[in-house]
Design an enzyme around this catalytic site. Structure first.
Site, PDB file in Angstrom:
ATOM      1  N   TYR A 164       1.402 -31.888  29.078  1.00 15.44           N
ATOM      2  CA  TYR A 164       2.193 -31.244  30.136  1.00 15.44           C
ATOM      3  C   TYR A 164       2.233 -32.135  31.380  1.00 15.44           C
ATOM      4  O   TYR A 164       3.310 -32.470  31.881  1.00 15.44           O
ATOM      5  CB  TYR A 164       1.562 -29.891  30.459  1.00 15.44           C
ATOM      6  N   ASP A 165       1.034 -32.562  31.837  1.00 15.92           N
ATOM      7  CA  ASP A 165       0.960 -33.317  33.100  1.00 15.92           C
ATOM      8  C   ASP A 165       1.740 -34.627  33.003  1.00 15.92           C
ATOM      9  O   ASP A 165       2.563 -34.940  33.868  1.00 15.92           O
ATOM     10  CB  ASP A 165      -0.495 -33.654  33.444  1.00 15.92           C
ATOM     11  N   GLU A 166       1.468 -35.390  31.929  1.00 15.71           N
ATOM     12  CA  GLU A 166       2.131 -36.698  31.806  1.00 15.71           C
ATOM     13  C   GLU A 166       3.600 -36.529  31.424  1.00 15.71           C
ATOM     14  O   GLU A 166       4.443 -37.321  31.821  1.00 15.71           O
ATOM     15  CB  GLU A 166       1.404 -37.591  30.791  1.00 15.71           C
ATOM     16  N   LYS A 168       5.531 -34.115  32.472  1.00 18.35           N
ATOM     17  CA  LYS A 168       6.217 -33.776  33.725  1.00 18.35           C
ATOM     18  C   LYS A 168       6.265 -34.980  34.662  1.00 18.35           C
ATOM     19  O   LYS A 168       7.212 -35.135  35.431  1.00 18.35           O
ATOM     20  CB  LYS A 168       5.494 -32.609  34.412  1.00 18.35           C
ATOM     21  N   SER A 208      -1.611 -12.766  34.852  1.00 20.16           N
ATOM     22  CA  SER A 208      -1.277 -11.817  33.783  1.00 20.16           C
ATOM     23  C   SER A 208      -2.536 -11.427  32.995  1.00 20.16           C
ATOM     24  O   SER A 208      -2.731 -10.246  32.689  1.00 20.16           O
ATOM     25  CB  SER A 208      -0.195 -12.387  32.864  1.00 20.16           C
ATOM     26  N   GLY A 226     -15.749 -19.562  38.416  1.00 19.60           N
ATOM     27  CA  GLY A 226     -14.718 -18.864  39.182  1.00 19.60           C
ATOM     28  C   GLY A 226     -14.603 -19.375  40.601  1.00 19.60           C
ATOM     29  O   GLY A 226     -13.934 -18.766  41.436  1.00 19.60           O
ATOM     30  N   GLN A 228     -13.335 -22.342  41.266  1.00 20.64           N
ATOM     31  CA  GLN A 228     -12.118 -23.176  41.371  1.00 20.64           C
ATOM     32  C   GLN A 228     -11.061 -22.390  42.142  1.00 20.64           C
ATOM     33  O   GLN A 228     -11.045 -21.158  42.082  1.00 20.64           O
ATOM     34  CB  GLN A 228     -11.610 -23.604  39.974  1.00 20.64           C
ATOM     35  N   THR A 229     -10.203 -23.101  42.863  1.00 21.96           N
ATOM     36  CA  THR A 229      -9.222 -22.395  43.692  1.00 21.96           C
ATOM     37  C   THR A 229      -7.793 -22.642  43.218  1.00 21.96           C
ATOM     38  O   THR A 229      -7.495 -23.638  42.553  1.00 21.96           O
ATOM     39  CB  THR A 229      -9.305 -22.828  45.171  1.00 21.96           C
ATOM     40  N   ARG A 230      -6.932 -21.682  43.557  1.00 23.98           N
ATOM     41  CA  ARG A 230      -5.486 -21.804  43.357  1.00 23.98           C
ATOM     42  C   ARG A 230      -4.817 -21.130  44.559  1.00 23.98           C
ATOM     43  O   ARG A 230      -5.458 -20.373  45.295  1.00 23.98           O
ATOM     44  CB  ARG A 230      -5.027 -21.096  42.071  1.00 23.98           C
TER      45      ARG A 230
HETATM   46  P1  NAD Z   1       7.912 -19.697  30.895  1.00 23.93           P
HETATM   47  O1  NAD Z   1       7.090 -20.168  29.764  1.00 23.93           O
HETATM   48  O2  NAD Z   1       7.960 -18.244  31.175  1.00 23.93           O
HETATM   49  O3  NAD Z   1       9.421 -20.205  30.755  1.00 23.93           O
HETATM   50  C1  NAD Z   1       9.779 -21.405  30.136  1.00 23.93           C
HETATM   51  C2  NAD Z   1      11.056 -21.185  29.354  1.00 23.93           C
HETATM   52  O4  NAD Z   1      11.453 -22.407  28.707  1.00 23.93           O
HETATM   53  C3  NAD Z   1      10.887 -20.137  28.242  1.00 23.93           C
HETATM   54  O5  NAD Z   1      11.980 -19.256  28.264  1.00 23.93           O
HETATM   55  C4  NAD Z   1      10.884 -20.978  26.966  1.00 23.93           C
HETATM   56  O6  NAD Z   1      11.335 -20.265  25.835  1.00 23.93           O
HETATM   57  C5  NAD Z   1      11.798 -22.118  27.364  1.00 23.93           C
HETATM   58  N1  NAD Z   1      11.598 -23.349  26.580  1.00 23.93           N
HETATM   59  C6  NAD Z   1      10.431 -23.951  26.262  1.00 23.93           C
HETATM   60  N2  NAD Z   1      10.675 -25.059  25.541  1.00 23.93           N
HETATM   61  C7  NAD Z   1      12.034 -25.158  25.412  1.00 23.93           C
HETATM   62  C8  NAD Z   1      12.900 -26.073  24.758  1.00 23.93           C
HETATM   63  N3  NAD Z   1      12.429 -27.131  24.100  1.00 23.93           N
HETATM   64  N4  NAD Z   1      14.222 -25.856  24.824  1.00 23.93           N
HETATM   65  C9  NAD Z   1      14.726 -24.777  25.481  1.00 23.93           C
HETATM   66  N5  NAD Z   1      13.955 -23.867  26.096  1.00 23.93           N
HETATM   67  C10 NAD Z   1      12.619 -24.059  26.072  1.00 23.93           C
HETATM   68  O7  NAD Z   1       7.399 -20.493  32.185  1.00 23.93           O
HETATM   69  P2  NAD Z   1       7.810 -20.370  33.722  1.00 23.93           P
HETATM   70  O8  NAD Z   1       6.613 -19.997  34.478  1.00 23.93           O
HETATM   71  O9  NAD Z   1       9.042 -19.565  33.864  1.00 23.93           O
HETATM   72  O10 NAD Z   1       8.124 -21.898  34.062  1.00 23.93           O
HETATM   73  C11 NAD Z   1       9.453 -22.392  34.171  1.00 23.93           C
HETATM   74  C12 NAD Z   1       9.408 -23.846  34.609  1.00 23.93           C
HETATM   75  O11 NAD Z   1       8.746 -23.959  35.879  1.00 23.93           O
HETATM   76  C13 NAD Z   1       8.662 -24.756  33.630  1.00 23.93           C
HETATM   77  O12 NAD Z   1       9.348 -25.987  33.539  1.00 23.93           O
HETATM   78  C14 NAD Z   1       7.326 -24.969  34.299  1.00 23.93           C
HETATM   79  O13 NAD Z   1       6.759 -26.195  33.951  1.00 23.93           O
HETATM   80  C15 NAD Z   1       7.689 -24.887  35.777  1.00 23.93           C
HETATM   81  N6  NAD Z   1       6.527 -24.461  36.582  1.00 23.93           N
HETATM   82  C16 NAD Z   1       6.158 -23.147  36.621  1.00 23.93           C
HETATM   83  C17 NAD Z   1       5.040 -22.778  37.362  1.00 23.93           C
HETATM   84  C18 NAD Z   1       4.609 -21.346  37.469  1.00 23.93           C
HETATM   85  O14 NAD Z   1       3.570 -21.077  38.094  1.00 23.93           O
HETATM   86  N7  NAD Z   1       5.304 -20.377  36.933  1.00 23.93           N
HETATM   87  C19 NAD Z   1       4.292 -23.753  38.056  1.00 23.93           C
HETATM   88  C20 NAD Z   1       4.702 -25.083  37.961  1.00 23.93           C
HETATM   89  C21 NAD Z   1       5.821 -25.425  37.227  1.00 23.93           C
HETATM   90  N1  UDP Z   2      -8.419 -18.746  34.377  1.00 24.37           N
HETATM   91  C1  UDP Z   2      -9.491 -17.883  34.215  1.00 24.37           C
HETATM   92  N2  UDP Z   2      -9.369 -16.871  33.313  1.00 24.37           N
HETATM   93  C2  UDP Z   2      -8.257 -16.649  32.590  1.00 24.37           C
HETATM   94  C3  UDP Z   2      -7.153 -17.520  32.753  1.00 24.37           C
HETATM   95  C4  UDP Z   2      -7.293 -18.562  33.654  1.00 24.37           C
HETATM   96  O1  UDP Z   2     -10.537 -18.036  34.886  1.00 24.37           O
HETATM   97  O2  UDP Z   2      -8.225 -15.675  31.802  1.00 24.37           O
HETATM   98  C5  UDP Z   2      -8.531 -19.834  35.364  1.00 24.37           C
HETATM   99  C6  UDP Z   2      -8.206 -21.219  34.812  1.00 24.37           C
HETATM  100  O3  UDP Z   2      -9.369 -21.811  34.255  1.00 24.37           O
HETATM  101  C7  UDP Z   2      -7.730 -21.938  36.060  1.00 24.37           C
HETATM  102  C8  UDP Z   2      -7.064 -20.836  36.901  1.00 24.37           C
HETATM  103  O4  UDP Z   2      -7.580 -19.603  36.386  1.00 24.37           O
HETATM  104  O5  UDP Z   2      -8.813 -22.458  36.782  1.00 24.37           O
HETATM  105  C9  UDP Z   2      -5.547 -20.834  36.790  1.00 24.37           C
HETATM  106  O6  UDP Z   2      -5.214 -20.856  35.423  1.00 24.37           O
HETATM  107  P1  UDP Z   2      -3.730 -20.725  34.876  1.00 24.37           P
HETATM  108  O7  UDP Z   2      -3.811 -20.860  33.390  1.00 24.37           O
HETATM  109  O8  UDP Z   2      -3.080 -19.520  35.433  1.00 24.37           O
HETATM  110  O9  UDP Z   2      -2.939 -21.966  35.499  1.00 24.37           O
HETATM  111  P2  UDP Z   2      -3.318 -23.473  35.893  1.00 24.37           P
HETATM  112  O10 UDP Z   2      -3.289 -23.475  37.369  1.00 24.37           O
HETATM  113  O11 UDP Z   2      -4.669 -23.836  35.369  1.00 24.37           O
HETATM  114  O12 UDP Z   2      -2.233 -24.262  35.257  1.00 24.37           O
END
Ligand code: NAD
Ligand code: UDP
Ligand code: UDP
Length: 340
Positions: A164-166, A168, A208, A226, A228-230
């Site tokens: 995911y990281d690389e 993106k 969730s 627990g 770690q921060t967000r």
């Molecule tokens: P999500 O998983 O709910 O939504 C992602 C959507 O992309 C889904 O509908 C999935 O079916 C679709 N998808 C996945 N692979 C696909 C493919 N190959 N072709 C077509 N559709 C595909 O996630 P989200 O939270 O809504 O995230 C949306 C975007 O925002 C992502 O790119 C994610 O990396 C980015 N983002 C989200 C967050 C967050 O906190 N929600 C944080 C950082 C980045």
């Molecule tokens: N986390 C947790 N319990 C859970 C799910 C996540 O303690 O049931 C922690 C996870 O290890 C991370 C933070 O909550 O430190 C945020 O996790 P999330 O998967 O929501 O997103 P991230 O910021 O890591 O991409």
């Protein structure tokens, strides 16, 4: 009197909006953020094409939009080429939860990289403006706090989060190279943890998970201690930020951090959710996953100055709406089980 043999056709006054509207492609439009974005764009009168392979997205997230004549949903995987005539592209397709993006890591990198190439190729062919949903994961496990956009990150290239990281990070590289090489109008948003209604109950992300566990009276699973921060942003604020970025002058390319700078520990989040749901759940501590960032907080000075954007929804206000959403899902699931 009109001739009954001449077809009279149907006229929907809503169709008039076409005259001033843009045609907008939202990839990943059936997901959590994408579904809110499609709704907001339709509300502004645009025509919206949602392309999604439904890996983590759900048609149910779009149920209320499906009857709109300006809305179209297409099952499509962005790793394959897509030909459409559009004015703007929001590229959101990619699973965002660590649980889901690590399920098929090769597909995750393909989605991020091949998906970016295809959408940039489309933008180049039709001259569309394109926005990339990038992420705070660009900074990895950051050594700079809070994170500013000029920090280049501290990222493991071979760990479980790397797909995911690389992926993106490479997508950002492609966006800036298409911009420099082909003059494409790009916008790169680095999104920090966002939450709200339409998250999948089994999404695996922390908000969730904790709410579903609290509502069921099950143990709240804290990974590590627990501490770690967000920093959590409510979805309506985030969507407003994305749309402001898309509408910003051409020279504003980003990257721009979008997130709520209020930082808290994961333990504090768990305690807040237990209190707000009135749950009897206890905390349980599990292993911290590899490369889980210790700290995360956006510096949003750039978004404030360039987009006049700042999050408005306080954490407890946003959690209240999100808890209400998950409570309805729990009630509907229980109702369905009882009817069987
Ligand atoms: P999500 O998983 O709910 O939504 C992602 C959507 O992309 C889904 O509908 C999935 O079916 C679709 N998808 C996945 N692979 C696909 C493919 N190959 N072709 C077509 N559709 C595909 O996630 P989200 O939270 O809504 O995230 C949306 C975007 O925002 C992502 O790119 C994610 O990396 C980015 N983002 C989200 C967050 C967050 O906190 N929600 C944080 C950082 C980045
Ligand atoms: N986390 C947790 N319990 C859970 C799910 C996540 O303690 O049931 C922690 C996870 O290890 C991370 C933070 O909550 O430190 C945020 O996790 P999330 O998967 O929501 O997103 P991230 O910021 O890591 O991409
Ligand atoms: N592409 C697409 N839709 C289009 C135009 C291009 O999906 O309308 C894809 C196509 O798969 C192509 C990729 O975008 O390989 C990159 O396009 P570009 O023009 O940059 O390079 P090409 O590979 O065509 O030389």
């Amino acid at each position: 009197m009109s001739d009954p043999k001449i077809p009279r056709g149907e006229f929907d006054p809503d169709d008039l909006l076409h005259l001033s509207a843009k045609r907008i492609l939202v990839t990943g439009g059936a997901g959590f953020l994408g579904s809110h974005l499609c709704a907001a764009l339709l509300k502004q009168g645009h025509e919206v094409l949602c392309a999604d392979n439904f890996f983590t997205g759900r048609r149910g997230n779009l149920r209320h939009l499906l009857g709109n004549p300006r809305f179209e949903v297409m099952r499509h995987d962005v790793t394959f080429p897509l030909y459409a005539e559009v004015d703007e592209i929001y590229n959101l397709a990619c699973p965002a939860s660590p649980f889901h993006y690590q399920h098929d890591p090769v597909q995750t990198t393909k989605t991020a990289v091949h998906g970016a190439i295809n959408m940039l190729g489309l933008a180049k062919r039709v001259g569309a403006r394109i926005l990339q949903a990038s992420t705070s994961e660009i900074y990895g496990d950051p050594q700079v706090h809070p994170q500013t956009e000029d920090y280049v990150g501290y990222v493991n290239p071979i760990g479980k989060r790397s797909c995911y990281d690389e992926g993106k990070r490479c997508a950002e590289t492609l966006f800036f190279d298409y911009h420099r090489q082909h003059g494409i109008e790009i916008k790169v948003a680095r999104i920090f943890n966002t939450y709200g209604p339409n998250m999948h109950p089994d999404d695996g992300r922390v908000v969730s998970n904790f709410i579903m566990q609290a509502l069921a009276g099950e143990p709240i699973t804290i990974y590590g201690k627990g501490d770690q921060t967000r920093s959590f942003c409510f979805v309506s604020d985030l969507i407003d930020g994305l749309m402001r970025l898309m509408g910003s002058p051409s020279e504003v390319t980003g990257p721009i951090n979008l997130g709520n700078p209020v930082e808290l520990s994961i333990r504090q989040l768990a305690e807040t959710i237990i209190r707000m749901t009135g749950s009897t759940s206890k905390l349980v501590f599990e292993t911290l996953p590899q490369d889980d960032p210790i700290k995360r907080q956006p510096d949003i000075t750039r978004a404030r100055n360039l987009l006049d954007w700042t999050p408005k929804v306080q954490l407890e206000e946003g959690l209240e709406t999100t808890i209400e959403y998950f409570s309805k899902i729990v009630a509907a699931t229980q109702g369905a089980a009882e009817r069987k």
